[in-house]
Design a protein around this motif. Structure first.
Motif, mmCIF file in Angstrom:
data_model
loop_
_atom_site.group_PDB
_atom_site.id
_atom_site.type_symbol
_atom_site.label_atom_id
_atom_site.label_comp_id
_atom_site.label_asym_id
_atom_site.label_seq_id
_atom_site.Cartn_x
_atom_site.Cartn_y
_atom_site.Cartn_z
ATOM 1 N N VAL A 49 -27.930 20.813 47.455
ATOM 2 C CA VAL A 49 -27.365 21.587 48.566
ATOM 3 C C VAL A 49 -26.869 22.941 48.064
ATOM 4 C CG1 VAL A 49 -25.490 21.668 50.260
ATOM 5 C CG2 VAL A 49 -26.838 19.586 49.995
ATOM 6 N N LEU A 50 -26.223 22.965 46.899
ATOM 7 C CA LEU A 50 -25.761 24.244 46.339
ATOM 8 C C LEU A 50 -26.928 25.179 46.049
ATOM 9 C CD1 LEU A 50 -22.967 22.986 43.938
ATOM 10 C CD2 LEU A 50 -22.647 24.403 45.968
ATOM 11 N N LEU A 51 -28.001 24.651 45.490
ATOM 12 C CA LEU A 51 -29.175 25.484 45.221
ATOM 13 C C LEU A 51 -29.824 25.964 46.509
ATOM 14 C CD1 LEU A 51 -30.791 23.571 42.222
ATOM 15 C CD2 LEU A 51 -29.567 25.751 42.166
ATOM 16 N N ALA A 52 -29.830 25.114 47.523
ATOM 17 C CA ALA A 52 -30.393 25.520 48.813
ATOM 18 C C ALA A 52 -29.565 26.641 49.432
ATOM 19 C CB ALA A 52 -30.457 24.334 49.768
ATOM 20 N N LEU A 62 -20.584 31.211 46.155
ATOM 21 C CA LEU A 62 -20.696 30.901 47.573
ATOM 22 C C LEU A 62 -19.417 31.333 48.282
ATOM 23 C CD1 LEU A 62 -22.179 27.291 47.486
ATOM 24 C CD2 LEU A 62 -23.384 29.420 47.845
ATOM 25 N N SER A 63 -19.504 31.466 49.580
ATOM 26 C CA SER A 63 -18.303 31.798 50.342
ATOM 27 C C SER A 63 -17.299 30.656 50.216
ATOM 28 C CB SER A 63 -18.657 32.020 51.813
ATOM 29 O OG SER A 63 -19.072 30.799 52.392
ATOM 30 N N ALA A 64 -16.049 30.983 50.469
ATOM 31 C CA ALA A 64 -15.003 29.957 50.383
ATOM 32 C C ALA A 64 -15.287 28.836 51.367
ATOM 33 C CB ALA A 64 -13.640 30.580 50.651
ATOM 34 N N ASN A 65 -15.757 29.180 52.552
ATOM 35 C CA ASN A 65 -16.083 28.179 53.565
ATOM 36 C C ASN A 65 -17.228 27.273 53.086
ATOM 37 O OD1 ASN A 65 -15.888 26.870 55.977
ATOM 38 N ND2 ASN A 65 -16.962 28.420 57.158
ATOM 39 N N GLY A 66 -18.238 27.856 52.456
ATOM 40 C CA GLY A 66 -19.362 27.077 51.931
ATOM 41 C C GLY A 66 -18.936 26.132 50.825
#
Length: 189
Positions: A49-52, A62-66
């Motif tokens: 998911v992080l790579l996607a 990544l954004s804080a929300n992500g």
């Protein structure tokens, strides 16, 4: 996650080798193998998911929300796994459920994996659309990772068609083979 999975396989091998000799096995080795297998699964799903979402490929951070969403998902997945294992230890009725995957906690894990697959597809599509220079990588990565993510729900369906006596062997072998393929694809991409 590959090293965690390998350690889980070593514990499973210890249990199975002892089981072949004495018919009882080493229960704590089996529990450790399950725990490590689940931990490796959570790590690999989170990594995909992080790579996607483009982490380390198109953006440093990544954004804080992500980051919060990925952390919350991994935490929910972890606690659902803990619930499944606690249910397996204390409430599993073998006459009602032939496999833990057919139980309510097993269905919850399948649903979480299906959610991860949908989330992955959305994140990968968005990243590929926003960063066309990475289209070649995501063109290979997206289908391979998506297939692996939907493999667990597919294995749950396949397991229903296998006889009760062969189900554990077939599902474990298929799952381990798919994990090896997933790690191999990550290695070569």
């Amino acid at each position: 996650s590959a090293w965690v999975q390998a350690a889980g396989c070593a514990f499973a091998l210890c249990h199975v080798a002892t089981f072949a000799r004495d018919g009882a096995g080493v229960p704590w080795c089996l529990a450790a193998a399950r725990f490590l297998g689940h931990a490796a699964d959570i790590l690999l799903v989170s990594l995909l998911v992080l790579l996607a979402k483009g982490w380390t490929l198109v953006r440093r951070k990544l954004s804080a929300n992500g980051r919060v969403r990925v952390t919350v998902y991994a935490t929910v997945f972890l606690w659902a796994t803990v619930a499944l294992e606690l249910w397996r230890l204390h409430a599993w009725d073998r006459s009602r459920y032939a496999d833990a995957g057919e139980s309510p906690p097993g269905y919850a894990l399948v649903a979480l994996r299906a959610y991860a697959a949908a989330w992955f597809l959305y994140a990968a599509h968005t990243t590929r659309r926003n960063y066309p220079r990475k289209a070649r990588f995501y063109g290979k990565f997206n289908p391979a990772a998506a297939l692996w993510l939907v493999s667990r729900p597919a294995l749950a369906l396949i397991g229903r068609s296998v006889s009760d006596h062969e189900r554990a062997i077939v599902l474990y072998a298929c799952d381990q083979a798919l994990v090896v393929v997933a790690h191999g694809l990550l290695l070569f991409l």
